[in-house]
Write a protein that holds these residues in place. Structure first.
Motif, PDB file in Angstrom:
ATOM      1  N   PHE A  80       0.819  -1.218   0.000  1.00 40.99           N
ATOM      2  CA  PHE A  80       0.000   0.000   0.000  1.00 40.99           C
ATOM      3  C   PHE A  80       0.857   1.275   0.000  1.00 40.99           C
ATOM      4  O   PHE A  80       0.662   2.162  -0.832  1.00 40.99           O
ATOM      5  N   ASN A  81       1.810   1.341   0.928  1.00 42.88           N
ATOM      6  CA  ASN A  81       2.620   2.569   1.027  1.00 42.88           C
ATOM      7  C   ASN A  81       3.404   2.837  -0.256  1.00 42.88           C
ATOM      8  O   ASN A  81       3.735   3.971  -0.564  1.00 42.88           O
ATOM      9  N   TYR A  94      -0.518  15.484  -2.386  1.00 48.57           N
ATOM     10  CA  TYR A  94      -0.933  15.519  -0.984  1.00 48.57           C
ATOM     11  C   TYR A  94       0.090  14.805  -0.101  1.00 48.57           C
ATOM     12  O   TYR A  94       0.469  15.300   0.960  1.00 48.57           O
ATOM     13  N   LEU A  95       0.526  13.655  -0.558  1.00 46.05           N
ATOM     14  CA  LEU A  95       1.461  12.860   0.245  1.00 46.05           C
ATOM     15  C   LEU A  95       2.774  13.600   0.463  1.00 46.05           C
ATOM     16  O   LEU A  95       3.276  13.704   1.586  1.00 46.05           O
ATOM     17  N   LEU A 274       8.092   7.745   3.872  1.00 42.18           N
ATOM     18  CA  LEU A 274       6.966   7.113   3.174  1.00 42.18           C
ATOM     19  C   LEU A 274       6.868   5.622   3.488  1.00 42.18           C
ATOM     20  O   LEU A 274       5.844   4.997   3.206  1.00 42.18           O
ATOM     21  N   ASN A 275       7.950   5.077   4.028  1.00 47.81           N
ATOM     22  CA  ASN A 275       7.970   3.655   4.371  1.00 47.81           C
ATOM     23  C   ASN A 275       7.595   2.786   3.161  1.00 47.81           C
ATOM     24  O   ASN A 275       6.754   1.895   3.257  1.00 47.81           O
ATOM     25  N   ALA A 276       8.240   3.102   2.034  1.00 48.11           N
ATOM     26  CA  ALA A 276       7.926   2.401   0.782  1.00 48.11           C
ATOM     27  C   ALA A 276       8.978   1.331   0.486  1.00 48.11           C
ATOM     28  O   ALA A 276      10.130   1.471   0.878  1.00 48.11           O
ATOM     29  N   GLN A 277       8.550   0.295  -0.231  1.00 50.69           N
ATOM     30  CA  GLN A 277       9.473  -0.794  -0.580  1.00 50.69           C
ATOM     31  C   GLN A 277      10.440  -0.379  -1.684  1.00 50.69           C
ATOM     32  O   GLN A 277      11.612  -0.735  -1.669  1.00 50.69           O
ATOM     33  N   CYS A 278       9.882   0.343  -2.659  1.00 54.59           N
ATOM     34  CA  CYS A 278      10.652   0.635  -3.872  1.00 54.59           C
ATOM     35  C   CYS A 278      10.032   1.859  -4.533  1.00 54.59           C
ATOM     36  O   CYS A 278       8.842   1.835  -4.861  1.00 54.59           O
ATOM     37  N   LEU A 279      10.800   2.914  -4.677  1.00 56.06           N
ATOM     38  CA  LEU A 279      10.241   4.095  -5.345  1.00 56.06           C
ATOM     39  C   LEU A 279      11.306   4.812  -6.155  1.00 56.06           C
ATOM     40  O   LEU A 279      12.451   4.944  -5.710  1.00 56.06           O
ATOM     41  N   SER A 297       7.333   7.151  -8.426  1.00 58.50           N
ATOM     42  CA  SER A 297       6.703   6.010  -9.091  1.00 58.50           C
ATOM     43  C   SER A 297       7.369   4.710  -8.653  1.00 58.50           C
ATOM     44  O   SER A 297       8.597   4.627  -8.641  1.00 58.50           O
ATOM     45  N   TYR A 298       6.581   3.703  -8.299  1.00 61.97           N
ATOM     46  CA  TYR A 298       7.199   2.434  -7.907  1.00 61.97           C
ATOM     47  C   TYR A 298       7.685   1.644  -9.130  1.00 61.97           C
ATOM     48  O   TYR A 298       8.604   0.833  -9.049  1.00 61.97           O
ATOM     49  N   GLY A 299       7.046   1.882 -10.278  1.00 62.85           N
ATOM     50  CA  GLY A 299       7.355   1.088 -11.468  1.00 62.85           C
ATOM     51  C   GLY A 299       8.421   1.767 -12.318  1.00 62.85           C
ATOM     52  O   GLY A 299       8.511   2.996 -12.336  1.00 62.85           O
ATOM     53  N   PHE A 300       9.226   0.971 -12.978  1.00 59.87           N
ATOM     54  CA  PHE A 300      10.208   1.527 -13.910  1.00 59.87           C
ATOM     55  C   PHE A 300      10.564   0.469 -14.941  1.00 59.87           C
ATOM     56  O   PHE A 300      10.283  -0.720 -14.747  1.00 59.87           O
ATOM     57  N   SER A 301      11.158   0.912 -16.058  1.00 60.30           N
ATOM     58  CA  SER A 301      11.527  -0.030 -17.117  1.00 60.30           C
ATOM     59  C   SER A 301      12.873  -0.637 -16.784  1.00 60.30           C
ATOM     60  O   SER A 301      13.898   0.054 -16.853  1.00 60.30           O
ATOM     61  N   ALA A 302      12.865  -1.918 -16.467  1.00 62.60           N
ATOM     62  CA  ALA A 302      14.081  -2.566 -15.965  1.00 62.60           C
ATOM     63  C   ALA A 302      15.279  -2.396 -16.907  1.00 62.60           C
ATOM     64  O   ALA A 302      16.391  -2.094 -16.470  1.00 62.60           O
ATOM     65  N   ASN A 303      15.049  -2.569 -18.202  1.00 58.06           N
ATOM     66  CA  ASN A 303      16.174  -2.551 -19.154  1.00 58.06           C
ATOM     67  C   ASN A 303      16.998  -1.277 -19.062  1.00 58.06           C
ATOM     68  O   ASN A 303      18.211  -1.294 -19.248  1.00 58.06           O
ATOM     69  N   ALA A 304      16.319  -0.168 -18.826  1.00 61.44           N
ATOM     70  CA  ALA A 304      17.017   1.122 -18.817  1.00 61.44           C
ATOM     71  C   ALA A 304      18.046   1.210 -17.702  1.00 61.44           C
ATOM     72  O   ALA A 304      18.979   2.019 -17.784  1.00 61.44           O
ATOM     73  N   TYR A 305      17.918   0.374 -16.667  1.00 63.21           N
ATOM     74  CA  TYR A 305      18.797   0.510 -15.498  1.00 63.21           C
ATOM     75  C   TYR A 305      19.933  -0.505 -15.483  1.00 63.21           C
ATOM     76  O   TYR A 305      20.784  -0.465 -14.597  1.00 63.21           O
ATOM     77  N   ASP A 306      19.943  -1.390 -16.481  1.00 61.29           N
ATOM     78  CA  ASP A 306      20.982  -2.419 -16.511  1.00 61.29           C
ATOM     79  C   ASP A 306      22.382  -1.816 -16.660  1.00 61.29           C
ATOM     80  O   ASP A 306      23.368  -2.445 -16.307  1.00 61.29           O
ATOM     81  N   LYS A 307      22.429  -0.606 -17.209  1.00 58.87           N
ATOM     82  CA  LYS A 307      23.747  -0.002 -17.442  1.00 58.87           C
ATOM     83  C   LYS A 307      24.245   0.825 -16.253  1.00 58.87           C
ATOM     84  O   LYS A 307      25.296   1.453 -16.345  1.00 58.87           O
ATOM     85  N   CYS A 308      23.473   0.867 -15.169  1.00 56.05           N
ATOM     86  CA  CYS A 308      23.942   1.619 -13.993  1.00 56.05           C
ATOM     87  C   CYS A 308      25.242   0.985 -13.501  1.00 56.05           C
ATOM     88  O   CYS A 308      25.384  -0.238 -13.486  1.00 56.05           O
TER      89      CYS A 308
END
Ligand code: ADP
Ligand code: MG
Length: 337
Positions: A80-81, A94-95, A274-279, A297-308
């Motif tokens: 939820f968080n 608001y948050l 925010l006590n969030a898992q992933c943001l 946003s909790y969601g992201f495009s995984a492929n874009a981060y492979d080059k980190c």
């Protein structure tokens, strides 16, 4: 302990499964779209589902299912968080105001006359956003009062489509001509000129509210920090040519030297509140060169981060080398069990 993964196309899913196989973690695949999903989950402690803002079925009930399970004792990702404000910039306003989250000054109106009198008095430019949408698709610059008036009339008149077919077509063409995507994508966008995507039907019109943000000028990029538990990684997205919008541009920089570490610190700090898992936290810089948040946003495009090239831990130490954020997610779920 057993994890359930929703079958179907998602960026995280194959990576989660790969991690479980490699580490002998028991899992099964379930279909959250089935009527007996609660029964399917009876032998599982954990459900992980990367629901998506443009999958029509997900929009209809992913949050409801996940939060119902969370409320009754299962461990879920996203919880939820982490996800109630997903694809909802109005909720995020608001948050983030409530936790002093460094959000760019933002205004939302539910009454046309109040919006109009604000538009009459305020300075320009401002940024107009629909509450949903990704890749900058529903974000526009408002240069003057008359543009603001026009948007307000539309917001309280016939409303906005979540999917703007002409803008989408032009964006696909830009990506193709700048070498970021294949010609096939242009063809697909041509079809979309006639047949809008199903998610826009499900979402209906955006009507009865209008949302503006202060325009933070002079940014050639935005900085995205993703926090997962006590680790963070980042990239920088360059703005489109003759535009102020970075997200979805396709032009990405990964070097650690590109990232202002104040953003990493702030993202850790806000995430704790925010006590969030992933943001993911998207920052731009104001006139005093201070980071200002524009979206989460909790969601992201995984492929874009492979080059980190590495990640930071909570002590702000840089850990160089390849890493597996999807494994981090699994470990986080197991720890809670
Ligand atoms: N208030 C703002 N001032 C300046 N630039 C902004 C502002 N809000 C957004 N942007 C730019 O527009 C892009 C898209 O905005 P964002 O709110 O993140 O929407 P999306 O959900 O489509 O990514 C951002 O990546 C950033 O470059
Ligand atoms: Mg964004």
């Amino acid at each position: 302990m057993k994890i359930a993964f929703h079958i179907g196309s998602s960026d995280f899913n194959p990576r989660w499964i790969k991690y479980c196989i490699a580490n002998n973690i028991p899992f099964k695949e379930v279909n959250c779209y089935d009527g007996d999903i609660i029964e399917q989950l009876s032998d599982c402690d954990i459900l992980m589902w990367q629901h998506h803002q443009s999958h029509p079925k997900d929009i209809l009930f992913a949050k409801q299912l996940l939060f119902a399970l969370e409320q009754t004792g299962k461990i879920v990702f996203p919880d939820f968080n982490t996800a109630w404000h997903f694809d909802d910039k109005v909720g995020q306003k608001y948050l983030l105001e409530a936790v002093n989250g460094y959000l760019a000054p933002s205004w939302v109106f539910y009454e046309k006359d109040k919006a109009l009198s604000w538009a009459k008095e305020t300075s320009y430019p401002k940024v107009f956003k629909l509450r949903g949408g990704a890749g900058s698709q529903n974000v526009r610059l408002v240069r003057n009062k008359s543009e603001a008036y026009r948007l307000i009339k539309k917001a309280f008149g016939k409303g906005f489509n979540n999917f703007d077919r002409w803008r989408a077509f032009k964006e696909r063409f830009r990506k193709y001509s700048e070498g970021y995507s294949p010609f096939l994508d242009v063809l697909k966008a041509t079809v979309r000129l006639v047949i809008p995507p199903a998610y826009s039907k499900v979402m209906g019109k955006e009507f009865g509210y209008i949302y503006f943000q202060e325009f933070i000028p002079g940014n050639d990029s935005d900085t995205r920090i993703i926090v997962i538990g006590d680790k963070a990684f980042a990239l920088k997205r360059m703005v489109r040519k003759n535009d102020f919008r970075a997200s979805g541009s396709g032009s990405i920089r990964y070097a650690k030297s590109e990232i202002d570490e104040r953003c990493v610190k702030m993202a850790f700090e806000i995430n704790e509140k925010l006590n969030a898992q992933c943001l993911a936290y998207d920052f731009v810089f104001d006139g005093e060169n201070k980071p200002v948040l524009v979206e989460i946003s909790y969601g992201f495009s995984a492929n874009a981060y492979d080059k980190c090239e590495g990640y930071w831990n909570k002590q702000m130490e840089w850990c160089e080398g390849a890493f597996d954020p999807y494994g981090w997610m699994i470990e986080m779920m197991i720890k809670k069990d």
